[in-house]
Enzyme design. Structure first.
Site, PDB file in Angstrom:
ATOM      1  CG  ASN A   6       2.075  -4.756   8.286  1.00  0.00           C
ATOM      2  OD1 ASN A   6       2.035  -5.974   8.159  1.00  0.00           O
ATOM      3  ND2 ASN A   6       1.471  -3.941   7.446  1.00  0.00           N
ATOM      4  CG  HIS A   9       5.772  -9.282   4.952  1.00  0.00           C
ATOM      5  ND1 HIS A   9       5.191  -9.676   3.759  1.00  0.00           N
ATOM      6  CD2 HIS A   9       5.884  -7.937   4.892  1.00  0.00           C
ATOM      7  CE1 HIS A   9       4.983  -8.608   3.012  1.00  0.00           C
ATOM      8  NE2 HIS A   9       5.388  -7.539   3.672  1.00  0.00           N
ATOM      9  NE  ARG A  17       6.805 -25.572   1.907  1.00  0.00           N
ATOM     10  CZ  ARG A  17       7.797 -26.308   2.422  1.00  0.00           C
ATOM     11  NH1 ARG A  17       7.584 -27.069   3.464  1.00  0.00           N
ATOM     12  NH2 ARG A  17       8.991 -26.265   1.896  1.00  0.00           N
ATOM     13  CG  HIS A  42      -3.011  -4.616   3.333  1.00  0.00           C
ATOM     14  ND1 HIS A  42      -2.190  -4.070   2.375  1.00  0.00           N
ATOM     15  CD2 HIS A  42      -4.269  -4.562   2.821  1.00  0.00           C
ATOM     16  CE1 HIS A  42      -2.921  -3.716   1.317  1.00  0.00           C
ATOM     17  NE2 HIS A  42      -4.188  -4.011   1.568  1.00  0.00           N
ATOM     18  NE  ARG A  44      -2.149  -7.114  -1.443  1.00  0.00           N
ATOM     19  CZ  ARG A  44      -1.453  -6.020  -1.781  1.00  0.00           C
ATOM     20  NH1 ARG A  44      -0.644  -5.447  -0.919  1.00  0.00           N
ATOM     21  NH2 ARG A  44      -1.562  -5.509  -2.990  1.00  0.00           N
ATOM     22  NE  ARG A  48      -0.501 -10.134  -2.719  1.00  0.00           N
ATOM     23  CZ  ARG A  48       0.029  -9.111  -3.402  1.00  0.00           C
ATOM     24  NH1 ARG A  48       1.173  -8.596  -3.046  1.00  0.00           N
ATOM     25  NH2 ARG A  48      -0.609  -8.627  -4.449  1.00  0.00           N
ATOM     26  CG  HIS A  49      -0.031 -10.849   3.330  1.00  0.00           C
ATOM     27  ND1 HIS A  49      -1.094 -10.090   3.756  1.00  0.00           N
ATOM     28  CD2 HIS A  49       0.754 -10.017   2.598  1.00  0.00           C
ATOM     29  CE1 HIS A  49      -0.950  -8.862   3.308  1.00  0.00           C
ATOM     30  NE2 HIS A  49       0.151  -8.774   2.588  1.00  0.00           N
ATOM     31  CD  GLU A  69      -1.477  -1.230   6.051  1.00  0.00           C
ATOM     32  OE1 GLU A  69      -1.310  -1.888   5.012  1.00  0.00           O
ATOM     33  OE2 GLU A  69      -0.554  -0.811   6.737  1.00  0.00           O
ATOM     34  CB  THR A  99       4.664  -3.956  -0.729  1.00  0.00           C
ATOM     35  OG1 THR A  99       4.171  -3.321   0.443  1.00  0.00           O
ATOM     36  CG2 THR A  99       5.711  -3.067  -1.388  1.00  0.00           C
ATOM     37  CB  THR A 100       0.876  -0.376  -0.267  1.00  0.00           C
ATOM     38  OG1 THR A 100       0.216  -1.401   0.465  1.00  0.00           O
ATOM     39  CG2 THR A 100      -0.111   0.713  -0.620  1.00  0.00           C
ATOM     40  CD  GLU A 150       0.710   4.461   7.405  1.00  0.00           C
ATOM     41  OE1 GLU A 150      -0.354   3.937   7.818  1.00  0.00           O
ATOM     42  OE2 GLU A 150       1.693   3.800   7.026  1.00  0.00           O
ATOM     43  CG  HIS A 189       5.434   1.591   2.297  1.00  0.00           C
ATOM     44  ND1 HIS A 189       6.423   1.151   1.457  1.00  0.00           N
ATOM     45  CD2 HIS A 189       4.376   0.772   2.071  1.00  0.00           C
ATOM     46  CE1 HIS A 189       5.968   0.139   0.747  1.00  0.00           C
ATOM     47  NE2 HIS A 189       4.735  -0.121   1.110  1.00  0.00           N
ATOM     48  N   GLY A 190       8.524   1.178   4.168  1.00  0.00           N
ATOM     49  CA  GLY A 190       9.947   1.118   3.846  1.00  0.00           C
ATOM     50  C   GLY A 190      10.882   1.522   4.971  1.00  0.00           C
ATOM     51  N   GLY A 211       6.635  -2.791   9.083  1.00  0.00           N
ATOM     52  CA  GLY A 211       6.394  -4.221   8.965  1.00  0.00           C
ATOM     53  C   GLY A 211       7.598  -5.027   8.532  1.00  0.00           C
ATOM     54  CG  HIS A 212       9.915  -6.415   4.403  1.00  0.00           C
ATOM     55  ND1 HIS A 212      11.275  -6.351   4.265  1.00  0.00           N
ATOM     56  CD2 HIS A 212       9.519  -7.546   3.767  1.00  0.00           C
ATOM     57  CE1 HIS A 212      11.688  -7.384   3.553  1.00  0.00           C
ATOM     58  NE2 HIS A 212      10.638  -8.126   3.237  1.00  0.00           N
TER      59      HIS A 212
HETATM   60  N1  PXP Z   1       1.864   1.527   5.998  1.00  0.00           N
HETATM   61  C1  PXP Z   1       1.100   1.091   4.975  1.00  0.00           C
HETATM   62  C2  PXP Z   1      -0.113   1.872   4.627  1.00  0.00           C
HETATM   63  C3  PXP Z   1       1.424  -0.091   4.277  1.00  0.00           C
HETATM   64  O1  PXP Z   1       0.643  -0.505   3.269  1.00  0.00           O
HETATM   65  C4  PXP Z   1       2.557  -0.831   4.688  1.00  0.00           C
HETATM   66  C5  PXP Z   1       2.891  -2.099   3.981  1.00  0.00           C
HETATM   67  O2  PXP Z   1       1.894  -3.036   4.197  1.00  0.00           O
HETATM   68  C6  PXP Z   1       3.312  -0.327   5.764  1.00  0.00           C
HETATM   69  C7  PXP Z   1       2.964   0.859   6.383  1.00  0.00           C
HETATM   70  C8  PXP Z   1       4.527  -1.053   6.248  1.00  0.00           C
HETATM   71  O3  PXP Z   1       5.515  -1.032   5.255  1.00  0.00           O
HETATM   72  P1  PXP Z   1       6.811  -1.896   5.429  1.00  0.00           P
HETATM   73  O4  PXP Z   1       6.400  -3.336   5.418  1.00  0.00           O
HETATM   74  O5  PXP Z   1       7.652  -1.518   4.259  1.00  0.00           O
HETATM   75  O6  PXP Z   1       7.416  -1.513   6.755  1.00  0.00           O
END
Ligand code: PXP
Length: 250
Positions: A6, A9, A17, A42, A44, A48-49, A69, A99-100, A150, A189-190, A211-212
């Protein structure tokens, strides 16, 4: 096991900026060179990004799975139909959240989500639902016709010690139930370099969406290397200690 990267970010840094760098398109290209099996963004509602332009260009240049997403809104359904990503993942969306925060409320939004799934599928795209590791939510997801789910790994990622083991077991049971009723299962996620291995050991998961943590590492070591290191962890986890289910784990 597939790794979907993802790149939201990267766009977050750009939007700080409102300029043109860093470009998520370049980040996606480097992620693919590093071994990413897919690129996720994603779009949104508040933009925002990721911007509409990012989706359009990524659709043209990404040769691997492009996963969009999005919230279950009329605007987003229209955008998906026009751009045709390879996969549409429906997620809940709140404007104030960082975040979600949780999985889809498939129980209370059943009709709306079912309608969106059908519209997306009728236009030739498969759908994934981002849901909590909950038996009932998985059953409903199947009933309303999704192709994939997911499983939300955020609670696992945030927990520590015994609590984390409990969350892992919850995810394993959720994966088993989803597979048993004929769903394709992803997770995300996470997830980061320290907690990914146990999730990557669950053999029946098709792919992880991260992603993050990858973008954070990429800031320091570069995108290609950050993705390669994550791919290595996932591959090693599968080879060394693939977890299979026994009745005592259920
Ligand atoms: N899966 C979904 C559905 C998400 O919304 C996100 C965050 O955008 C991720 C995975 C990735 O999460 P993370 O950025 O914490 O890795």
């Amino acid at each position: 096991m597939l790794l979907g990267v993802n790149v939201d970010h990267v766009a977050t840094i750009r939007q700080a900026r409102r300029g043109i760098e860093p470009d998520p398109i370049m980040a996606a290209t480097l992620a693919i060179l590093g071994g990413a099996d897919g690129i996720t963004i994603h779009l949104r509602e508040d933009r925002r990004h990721i911007q509409d332009r990012d989706l359009k260009i990524l659709r043209e240049v990404v040769p691997v799975e492009l996963n969009l997403e999005m919230a279950s809104t009329k605007e987003m359904v229209g955008i998906a139909i026009n751009t045709k990503p390879d996969l549409v993942t429906l997620v809940p969306e709140k404007r104030q959240e960082l975040t979600t925060e949780g999985g889809l409320d498939v129980k209370n939004k059943r009709r709306l989500i079912q309608d969106v799934i059908k519209k997306i599928q009728d236009n030739g795209m498969p759908v994934s639902l981002f849901i909590n590791p909950d038996h009932h939510d998985i059953t409903i997801s199947k009933e309303i016709g999704t192709d994939m789910v997911e499983i939300h790994t955020g609670m696992y990622a945030e927990a520590k010690g015994k609590k984390q083991e409990k969350e892992l077991l919850r995810i394993m049971n959720a994966v088993k139930h989803a597979i048993d009723i004929g769903l394709v299962v992803n997770a995300g996620h996470g997830l980061n370099y320290f907690n990914v291995s146990k999730i990557a050991s669950i053999k029946d998961i098709r792919g992880l969406y991260i992603g993050h943590s990858i973008v954070s590492r990429a800031v320091l070591v570069g995108m290609e290397r950050a993705v390669r290191e994550m791919k290595h962890l996932i591959r090693t986890a599968i080879e060394n200690k693939g977890i299979t289910y026994t009745s005592s784990e259920q």
